[in-house]
Design a protein around this motif. Structure first.
Motif, mmCIF file in Angstrom:
data_model
loop_
_atom_site.group_PDB
_atom_site.id
_atom_site.type_symbol
_atom_site.label_atom_id
_atom_site.label_comp_id
_atom_site.label_asym_id
_atom_site.label_seq_id
_atom_site.Cartn_x
_atom_site.Cartn_y
_atom_site.Cartn_z
ATOM 1 N N ALA A 173 0.824 -1.210 0.000
ATOM 2 C CA ALA A 173 0.000 0.000 0.000
ATOM 3 C C ALA A 173 0.858 1.261 0.000
ATOM 4 O O ALA A 173 0.451 2.295 -0.548
ATOM 5 N N VAL A 174 2.011 1.204 0.631
ATOM 6 C CA VAL A 174 2.924 2.352 0.626
ATOM 7 C C VAL A 174 3.414 2.613 -0.790
ATOM 8 O O VAL A 174 3.425 3.762 -1.265
ATOM 9 N N GLN A 175 3.833 1.577 -1.484
ATOM 10 C CA GLN A 175 4.310 1.748 -2.854
ATOM 11 C C GLN A 175 3.218 2.343 -3.736
ATOM 12 O O GLN A 175 3.480 3.257 -4.531
ATOM 13 N N GLU A 176 1.998 1.865 -3.606
ATOM 14 C CA GLU A 176 0.912 2.387 -4.433
ATOM 15 C C GLU A 176 0.624 3.847 -4.116
ATOM 16 O O GLU A 176 0.354 4.651 -5.022
ATOM 17 N N ALA A 177 0.691 4.217 -2.842
ATOM 18 C CA ALA A 177 0.454 5.608 -2.460
ATOM 19 C C ALA A 177 1.515 6.521 -3.063
ATOM 20 O O ALA A 177 1.212 7.635 -3.528
ATOM 21 N N LEU A 178 2.761 6.069 -3.084
ATOM 22 C CA LEU A 178 3.843 6.885 -3.627
ATOM 23 C C LEU A 178 3.771 6.961 -5.151
ATOM 24 O O LEU A 178 4.095 8.004 -5.744
ATOM 25 N N LEU A 179 3.340 5.893 -5.791
ATOM 26 C CA LEU A 179 3.140 5.942 -7.238
ATOM 27 C C LEU A 179 2.035 6.939 -7.586
ATOM 28 O O LEU A 179 2.119 7.659 -8.595
ATOM 29 N N ASP A 180 1.005 7.002 -6.749
ATOM 30 C CA ASP A 180 -0.057 7.984 -6.969
ATOM 31 C C ASP A 180 0.469 9.408 -6.819
ATOM 32 O O ASP A 180 0.022 10.322 -7.531
ATOM 33 N N VAL A 181 1.406 9.619 -5.902
ATOM 34 C CA VAL A 181 2.030 10.936 -5.760
ATOM 35 C C VAL A 181 2.742 11.319 -7.056
ATOM 36 O O VAL A 181 2.608 12.448 -7.556
ATOM 37 N N ALA A 182 3.494 10.376 -7.614
ATOM 38 C CA ALA A 182 4.206 10.654 -8.862
ATOM 39 C C ALA A 182 3.224 11.016 -9.971
ATOM 40 O O ALA A 182 3.438 11.989 -10.722
ATOM 41 N N ARG A 183 2.137 10.272 -10.080
ATOM 42 C CA ARG A 183 1.145 10.555 -11.132
ATOM 43 C C ARG A 183 0.505 11.930 -10.940
ATOM 44 O O ARG A 183 0.205 12.628 -11.925
ATOM 45 N N PHE A 184 0.299 12.320 -9.691
ATOM 46 C CA PHE A 184 -0.285 13.636 -9.417
ATOM 47 C C PHE A 184 0.551 14.740 -10.051
ATOM 48 O O PHE A 184 0.009 15.658 -10.699
ATOM 49 N N TRP A 185 1.862 14.668 -9.885
ATOM 50 C CA TRP A 185 2.727 15.722 -10.425
ATOM 51 C C TRP A 185 2.941 15.569 -11.923
ATOM 52 O O TRP A 185 3.054 16.571 -12.649
ATOM 53 N N LEU A 186 2.962 14.349 -12.418
ATOM 54 C CA LEU A 186 3.058 14.148 -13.863
ATOM 55 C C LEU A 186 1.841 14.745 -14.563
ATOM 56 O O LEU A 186 1.957 15.345 -15.641
ATOM 57 N N ASP A 187 0.679 14.603 -13.963
ATOM 58 C CA ASP A 187 -0.528 15.175 -14.539
ATOM 59 C C ASP A 187 -0.504 16.700 -14.533
ATOM 60 O O ASP A 187 -1.259 17.330 -15.289
ATOM 61 N N ARG A 188 0.352 17.294 -13.719
ATOM 62 C CA ARG A 188 0.490 18.763 -13.702
ATOM 63 C C ARG A 188 1.553 19.221 -14.694
ATOM 64 O O ARG A 188 1.877 20.415 -14.739
ATOM 65 N N GLY A 189 2.117 18.300 -15.461
ATOM 66 C CA GLY A 189 3.061 18.683 -16.502
ATOM 67 C C GLY A 189 4.515 18.467 -16.175
ATOM 68 O O GLY A 189 5.394 18.824 -16.970
ATOM 69 N N VAL A 190 4.816 17.875 -15.011
ATOM 70 C CA VAL A 190 6.207 17.609 -14.647
ATOM 71 C C VAL A 190 6.822 16.613 -15.635
ATOM 72 O O VAL A 190 6.162 15.671 -16.087
ATOM 73 N N ASP A 191 8.092 16.816 -15.959
ATOM 74 C CA ASP A 191 8.786 15.995 -16.949
ATOM 75 C C ASP A 191 9.668 14.914 -16.334
ATOM 76 O O ASP A 191 10.222 14.086 -17.067
ATOM 77 N N GLY A 192 9.813 14.913 -15.029
ATOM 78 C CA GLY A 192 10.652 13.898 -14.413
ATOM 79 C C GLY A 192 10.889 14.204 -12.956
ATOM 80 O O GLY A 192 10.449 15.232 -12.420
ATOM 81 N N PHE A 193 11.597 13.282 -12.307
ATOM 82 C CA PHE A 193 11.843 13.384 -10.879
ATOM 83 C C PHE A 193 13.303 13.126 -10.557
ATOM 84 O O PHE A 193 13.917 12.204 -11.103
ATOM 85 N N ARG A 194 13.841 13.942 -9.665
ATOM 86 C CA ARG A 194 15.079 13.595 -8.993
ATOM 87 C C ARG A 194 14.651 12.824 -7.745
ATOM 88 O O ARG A 194 13.859 13.302 -6.943
#
Length: 553
Positions: free
Chosen positions: A191-212
């Motif tokens: 469940a922790v992994q899924e919650a963090l993947l959802d965080v990544a999708r939240f910012w990708l949907d705002r137009g972010v191009d990648g993550f450090r």
């Protein structure tokens, strides 16, 4: 989805999925880049205002250090809400405007995701620590005491002391590899992994191009909580922790660097794939950093690129050392991709760390743009900013406060960016007092001063970045035929029919080297030079030279 997100320019649909390979990334530390509202702390609107300057450097992307909601015990690296902007930095609307402006300038936007740990004020941890039976009881790393009441293992915190803290609510210890207020998330919990993947999708949907990805090799821990073995004194080094820190006394086999991390990285790579995004991982390990870099970037289903600390260390790289590092990477990460940097928000600025003369800073900037891999530039290094001497009373960094005076922490590389020489705060803020003092010696290196000086380091950085962009071999080609001739490092960068011979004299005395057979012409030389023979060439101290075969691309 709100309107601002739904209508954001969907650049991920059109951008090259391989844009990150060989990219030049400019790191912005938000607290210290530009204050727009006059409170003495940098913010998102300030970044947006200065993005045209960043674009003028010729870089491909910006990496923005954390701006999420946080109690700021570790200045944003302790997140209490992964889906919002801390009020000191602005709002989500400010972030959306930043992304739109960056994309309009041709810049990709990468943001810092801190996934290994959260703040102890995050609602997830508040719920987790309440008792042992709640829905998030297993979202953090909890363990019973040993029979004598001591911590479950001998693991140490990078910030000093045990990595375990007793919690009276649950009558258990919780793990924190950093501050006590930064509990580690439990990646063994799906469940922790899924919650963090959802965080990544939240910012990708705002137009972010990648993550450090902060502390990427700290994600998972040994489920059996086995003790780390001691490290022999001769094997210890201060690459990621100061020499006075006993963290260096252990071989970190069980508190980090676990194979289970690869499974999560595959999930994150899959999540970011539809957005043509990129993952840049920070590998913090003093013994196996490059090996882990190779493991985490192998193939096409893990992190796109990682950086270790070999060129962020205290030893000034000479020709032999650079060759050693590059050859090591070639052995352990042949199927991976490195990202190189000399400075960032965690280490002393390299102009000071390596006692570099101006000509040395120029050479190393060119070298960075000629190495195989991507490249990161930290705000202000293009101005030649030195490490600021921050008085103890002005310190903000808990790391420095803990180990003062033997280790003064990271504030010296985090002081505000200087834009105007005539302003006592360097044009960073209109406040009487910024969050960290502006170093007086930095004022003479302000952007406005550098722009007006044709010999300023700033213009050389633009030149070196343009060199990389003009030659695909430098951005994405192979690195071959590495040699060391005295203080001269030489290698070829090749792609297709393009062959570039790169030579760097990393010493201060002239060196004569023999050229490969055939006729060669100069592509770039700093300082400028002319060829008088095609068989040998003499490089002045701190001189760089890029050549191509006569008639070649």
């Amino acid at each position: 989805m709100n309107t601002s997100v739904a209508n954001s320019d969907m650049t991920h649909l059109a951008k090259d999925a391989d844009w990150w390979r060989g990219a030049v990334i400019y790191q912005i530390y938000p607290r210290s880049f530009q204050d727009d509202n006059g409170d003495g702390i940098g913010d998102l609107r300030g970044i947006t205002r200065r993005l045209p300057y960043v674009a003028s450097l010729g870089v491909d992307a910006v990496w923005i250090s954390p701006f999420f909601t946080s109690p700021m015990k570790d200045f944003g690296y302790d997140v209490s809400d992964y889906r919002d902007v801390d009020p000191m930095f602005g709002t989500l609307a400010d972030f959306d405007a930043l992304v739109q402006t960056a994309h309009g300038l041709g810049l990709k936007v990468m943001i810092d995701l801190v996934l290994s740990h959260s703040s102890d004020q995050h609602p997830w941890f508040v719920e987790s620590r309440a008792d042992r039976d709640n829905a998030r009881a297993n979202w953090y790393v909890w363990a019973d005491a040993k029979p004598d009441g001591s911590p479950p293992s001998n693991w140490l915190s990078i910030f000093g002391g045990s990595a375990w803290t007793w919690d009276a609510r649950r009558c258990q210890y919780y793990l924190h590899n950093f501050l006590v207020s930064q509990p580690d998330l439990n990646f063994h919990e799906p469940a922790v992994q899924e919650a963090l993947l959802d965080v990544a999708r939240f910012w990708l949907d705002r137009g972010v191009d990648g993550f450090r990805l902060d502390t990427i090799n700290f994600y998972t821990h040994d489920a059996l909580l086995r003790d780390n073995p001691p490290l022999p004194p001769e094997a210890r080094n201060a690459t990621i922790a100061p020499a006075v820190n006993p963290y260096n006394h252990q071989e970190h086999l069980y508190d980090k660097n676990r194979p289970e991390t690869l499974g999560f990285l595959r999930k994150l790579r899959s999540a970011i794939g539809p957005y043509n995004g990129a993952l840049l991982g920070e590998v913090g390990d003093a013994q196996r950093g490059l090996e882990i870099l190779g493991e985490y970037t192998a193939g096409d289903d893990l992190a796109h690129m990682c950086y270790a600390f070999e060129l962020l260390s205290g030893d000034r790289p000479d020709a032999a050392r650079v060759a050693e590092v590059m050859n090591h990477v070639a052995r352990v990460a042949a199927d991976g991709w490195a990202c190189w940097a000399y400075s960032n928000h965690d280490v002393k600025r390299h102009a000071t760390r390596w006692s570099l003369p101006p000509e040395g800073q120029r050479l190393l900037a060119t070298l960075l743009m000629c190495l195989r891999g991507s490249a990161c530039i930290y705000q202000g290094e293009e101005l030649g900013l030195t490490e600021a001497d921050v008085a103890f009373d002005d310190l903000q960094d808990p790391y420095g406060i803990e180990f003062w005076p033997e280790f003064k922490g990271r504030d010296g590389c985090r002081t505000p960016m200087v834009w105007e020489a005539s302003n006592q705060n360097g044009g960073f803020t209109t406040a009487a007092r910024p969050w960290l003092p502006v170093a007086p010696e930095h004022l003479g290196r302000a952007v406005e001063t550098a722009e007006a000086d044709d010999d300023a380091l700033l213009h050389h950085y633009r030149h070196a970045i343009a060199l990389r962009r003009a030659h695909p071999a430098l951005a994405k080609g192979t690195m071959e035929d590495m040699r060391v001739d005295g203080s001269v490092l030489r290698f070829h960068r090749r792609i297709g029919d393009q062959d570039l011979l790169c030579l760097f004299n990393l010493g201060n005395t002239p060196q004569t080297v023999t050229l490969p057979a055939g006729a060669w012409s100069i592509v770039d030389a700093v300082p400028e030079m002319t060829l008088t023979t095609t068989k040998t060439i003499t490089l002045d101290g701190w001189q760089s030279l890029v050549m191509k075969p006569e008639g070649g691309e």
